[in-house]
Design a protein around this motif. Sequence first.
Motif, short mmCIF file in Angstrom:
data_model
loop_
_atom_site.label_atom_id
_atom_site.label_comp_id
_atom_site.label_asym_id
_atom_site.label_seq_id
_atom_site.Cartn_x
_atom_site.Cartn_y
_atom_site.Cartn_z
N GLU A 1 46.55 -30.47 35.83
CA GLU A 1 45.89 -29.04 34.95
C GLU A 1 47.28 -28.08 35.50
OE1 GLU A 1 42.05 -26.36 36.21
OE2 GLU A 1 42.61 -27.42 37.66
N ALA A 2 47.36 -27.69 33.88
CA ALA A 2 47.67 -26.39 34.02
C ALA A 2 47.42 -25.39 34.12
CB ALA A 2 48.14 -26.73 31.94
N LEU A 3 47.69 -24.55 34.87
CA LEU A 3 47.11 -23.50 35.63
C LEU A 3 48.70 -21.76 35.25
CD1 LEU A 3 46.81 -24.94 39.25
CD2 LEU A 3 45.32 -24.69 37.56
N ALA A 4 47.53 -21.33 34.71
CA ALA A 4 48.74 -20.05 34.59
C ALA A 4 49.04 -18.82 35.62
CB ALA A 4 47.71 -19.00 33.60
N ARG A 5 50.18 -18.83 36.17
CA ARG A 5 51.33 -17.26 36.70
C ARG A 5 51.81 -17.03 36.12
NH1 ARG A 5 47.83 -20.60 38.67
NH2 ARG A 5 48.65 -21.36 40.84
N GLY A 6 51.86 -15.47 36.36
CA GLY A 6 52.04 -14.87 35.82
C GLY A 6 53.63 -14.09 36.24
N ILE A 7 54.49 -13.24 36.06
CA ILE A 7 55.83 -12.58 36.46
C ILE A 7 55.28 -11.42 36.86
CG2 ILE A 7 58.80 -12.72 35.97
CD1 ILE A 7 58.29 -14.73 34.37
N GLY A 8 55.92 -11.03 38.54
CA GLY A 8 55.46 -9.53 38.43
C GLY A 8 57.30 -8.70 38.37
N GLU A 9 56.78 -6.85 38.50
CA GLU A 9 57.64 -6.24 37.78
C GLU A 9 59.29 -6.63 38.75
OE1 GLU A 9 56.70 -2.07 38.44
OE2 GLU A 9 54.89 -2.49 37.76
N ASN A 10 59.18 -7.06 40.65
CA ASN A 10 60.22 -7.93 41.07
C ASN A 10 60.74 -8.82 40.51
OD1 ASN A 10 61.02 -5.10 41.62
ND2 ASN A 10 58.68 -5.50 43.65
N GLY A 11 59.35 -9.84 39.77
CA GLY A 11 59.92 -10.63 39.83
C GLY A 11 59.76 -12.23 40.03
N GLU A 12 58.21 -11.15 41.11
CA GLU A 12 57.44 -12.38 42.05
C GLU A 12 56.74 -12.99 41.41
OE1 GLU A 12 55.49 -8.61 41.40
OE2 GLU A 12 57.31 -9.23 41.92
N ARG B 1 47.21 -2.21 31.22
CA ARG B 1 48.24 -1.34 30.05
C ARG B 1 49.68 -2.94 30.47
NH1 ARG B 1 46.31 4.04 30.33
NH2 ARG B 1 48.36 4.17 31.35
N ASP B 2 49.73 -2.57 31.42
CA ASP B 2 51.11 -3.55 31.81
C ASP B 2 50.59 -5.26 31.86
OD1 ASP B 2 52.68 -1.02 32.64
OD2 ASP B 2 52.45 -1.10 34.58
N ILE B 3 49.48 -5.76 31.88
CA ILE B 3 49.22 -7.38 31.70
C ILE B 3 48.54 -7.51 30.50
CG2 ILE B 3 47.16 -9.30 32.23
CD1 ILE B 3 49.11 -8.12 34.95
N MET B 4 48.76 -7.23 29.77
CA MET B 4 48.75 -6.96 28.02
C MET B 4 49.75 -7.35 27.46
SD MET B 4 45.28 -7.24 27.52
CE MET B 4 45.46 -7.32 26.71
N CYS B 5 50.46 -5.88 28.29
CA CYS B 5 52.01 -6.20 27.56
C CYS B 5 52.64 -7.70 27.93
CB CYS B 5 52.85 -4.96 27.90
SG CYS B 5 52.57 -3.38 26.81
N ALA B 6 52.52 -7.87 28.95
CA ALA B 6 52.77 -9.06 29.29
C ALA B 6 52.45 -9.83 29.20
CB ALA B 6 53.15 -8.99 31.02
N VAL B 7 51.51 -9.74 28.39
CA VAL B 7 51.21 -11.42 27.82
C VAL B 7 52.07 -11.39 26.55
CG1 VAL B 7 48.84 -12.60 26.06
CG2 VAL B 7 48.94 -11.37 29.18
N LYS B 8 52.04 -10.21 25.71
CA LYS B 8 52.41 -9.60 24.09
C LYS B 8 54.04 -10.43 24.08
CE LYS B 8 49.17 -6.83 22.55
NZ LYS B 8 48.98 -4.90 21.91
N GLU B 9 54.40 -10.30 25.65
CA GLU B 9 56.33 -10.31 25.71
C GLU B 9 56.17 -11.77 26.20
OE1 GLU B 9 57.15 -7.04 28.22
OE2 GLU B 9 57.06 -5.66 26.84
N GLY B 10 55.56 -12.59 26.72
CA GLY B 10 55.50 -13.94 26.94
C GLY B 10 56.08 -14.24 28.48
N LYS B 11 55.84 -12.93 28.97
CA LYS B 11 55.92 -12.94 30.63
C LYS B 11 54.82 -13.48 31.93
CE LYS B 11 58.63 -8.26 29.89
NZ LYS B 11 58.74 -7.28 31.29
N PHE B 12 54.86 -14.77 30.87
CA PHE B 12 53.42 -16.01 31.67
C PHE B 12 54.52 -17.04 31.09
CE2 PHE B 12 50.39 -12.30 31.52
CZ PHE B 12 50.09 -12.83 32.57
N PHE B 13 53.84 -18.18 32.76
CA PHE B 13 54.10 -19.23 32.47
C PHE B 13 53.05 -20.28 33.43
CE2 PHE B 13 55.60 -17.42 36.09
CZ PHE B 13 55.24 -18.67 37.90
N PHE B 14 53.24 -21.10 33.75
CA PHE B 14 52.68 -22.24 33.76
C PHE B 14 53.42 -23.93 34.99
CE2 PHE B 14 54.37 -25.06 31.16
CZ PHE B 14 54.42 -26.57 31.18
N TYR B 15 52.37 -23.23 36.18
CA TYR B 15 52.39 -24.75 37.15
C TYR B 15 51.58 -25.31 36.99
CZ TYR B 15 54.67 -21.86 40.37
OH TYR B 15 55.64 -20.45 41.21
#
Length: 432
Positions: free
Chosen positions: A201-212, A171-185
Motif C-alpha cells: 500500500e502506498a501511503l502519503a508523507r509530507g516534507i516539513g519546513e525542517n525536512g522532517e 496555505r503552506d500545505i496547499m502550496c506544498a501540494v502544488k510544489e510536489g513536496k510530498f512522497f510515499f512510503y
Amino acid sequence: MSSMSRRSIFIQRVTQLLEKYRGEGTVYLFSVDFAEFKLINYIYGFAQGDELLQDVVDFVQGLPECIYCERAASDQFIFLVTTKTPWSDDEIIAFYNEWSEAFLRKYRDDYPACKLKFWCGIYQLENGDVVSAIENANLARIKARQIKATTAVLFKNSLMEDLVRERQRERDIMCAVKEGKFFFYLQPQVDLQSGEIIGAEALARGIGENGEVLSPDSFVSILENNHGIVDLDLLILELVCQNMRQRLDCGKPVVRTSVNLSRQHIWNNNAAKILDGIVKKYQIPHELIMFELTESILITEFSSAKLLGDNLRELGYATSIDDFGSGYAGIDVWRRLSFDELKLDKKFMDDDPERKKRDEIIARGLIWIANKMDTTVICEGVESAEQCRDLRDMNCRYAQGYFFSKPVPPDEFYENYTNLKGYYPISSILSE
C-alpha cells in the motif's frame, strides 16, 4: 426560504431582542449542530431527520432561559439564552451540558444505529454586533468539532489567533501540494500461507519546513477541507507510477501497489479517466495498480462511489474497500457493489479479551462471505504472530501491519523484498 433571507431575518430578530433585554441581563448566543447528521438521514431517511431537527427547536424553545431559537441552516441551530446576572464559564458550560444531555437522553433510543451528539460554540453578547456574535459562536462550534469536544467551547480571543495560525498552515500545505513536496512510503501485504509479499500500500508523507517527515494526520484533514486532497491523490499515483517505470526499465521487480482515493474523486464524472491517464502516461500494466475507496464513502454517497468503482474496473483496475467494519456500510455493500478486495479495519485486531471474542465472531462471518464471493480479504493493523495465527484460523489469507514492516521508503521496501526473495519465512516466524 433561502438561507440568506433566513439569516437576515434572524439578525433582525436578534437585534430587536437585544434592544428589549438591554440592561436587564446577560445574553449568550449558542451555535449548535449535530455530529454526522448525514448518517441520520442516510439510515433513517430525510423525513425522520427533519423531524429530529424540529424536535431540537421545540426542546430548546421550551427552556426557561431561551428567548429565541432558529434553525440557521441544514442541521445547525442558533439560539439565545438570557440570565439576570452574568454566568461564569463553568455555569454556562453546566447549563449546556444539562439541556443537551436531557435532549439526547430523550431521543437517543429512537436512533440506535447512530450516536447522537452535538457540537456547540457559545459567545457572550457584549454589544449589538449580531453578525460578529454569530461568527464568533460559529468559530467556537467549529473548534469544538475539530477537537471533538465532549462539551461546548466558549469563544475566546485566542480562538481567533488559532484560526490565523491554522489558515497559514492550510496555505503552506496547499502550496506544498502544488510544489510536489510530498512522497510515499510502502507497506507490504503478505500471504499468511506462503509468506509471499503479494503487494503493498502506498501511503502519503509530507516534507516539513525542517525536512522532517510529516504523517497524514498533519495534512489530510486540511487538504480535505480545502479540496486539495484530490491533487495529493493524483500526485501520489504519479509518484508510484514513476517509481514503477524506473524499476521496470531497469529490469527490477515490482509488486502490485494500492493507491488511496479520497471521497472527493466521486464528485468528478471524469475521475476514472484522469486516474487512468496517469497510469497510461507511464505505461504501467493495469494489474499493478489497485485503487482503494474507504468504507465511509459508501455510507452517504453510495451511488457515486459505485459509479467510480465500476468505471475503474471497466478500465481494468482492481478496486478495494478500505477500513471495512469501521462504519455502517454493512451487508448492502455485498449486494450492490462489485469490488475485488476487502480490507478489514484494524479494530478487529483488538487484544482486549472481551472485545476480541466478539470481533472474532464478526470477522469470521465477513471472511466467510468474502471467500464465498471470491473476494480477497486483507486484515490491516496486524502487530503480532498470535494475530496472524488467529487470522489463518479464520481463513483470512492476507495481512498487513507492523508485524511484518512499518511503512518505509520505496527503495528500502524493495531492498527488503530482494533480501527476502519476495517471501517472509512464514512458518518459522509464526511458530516462534
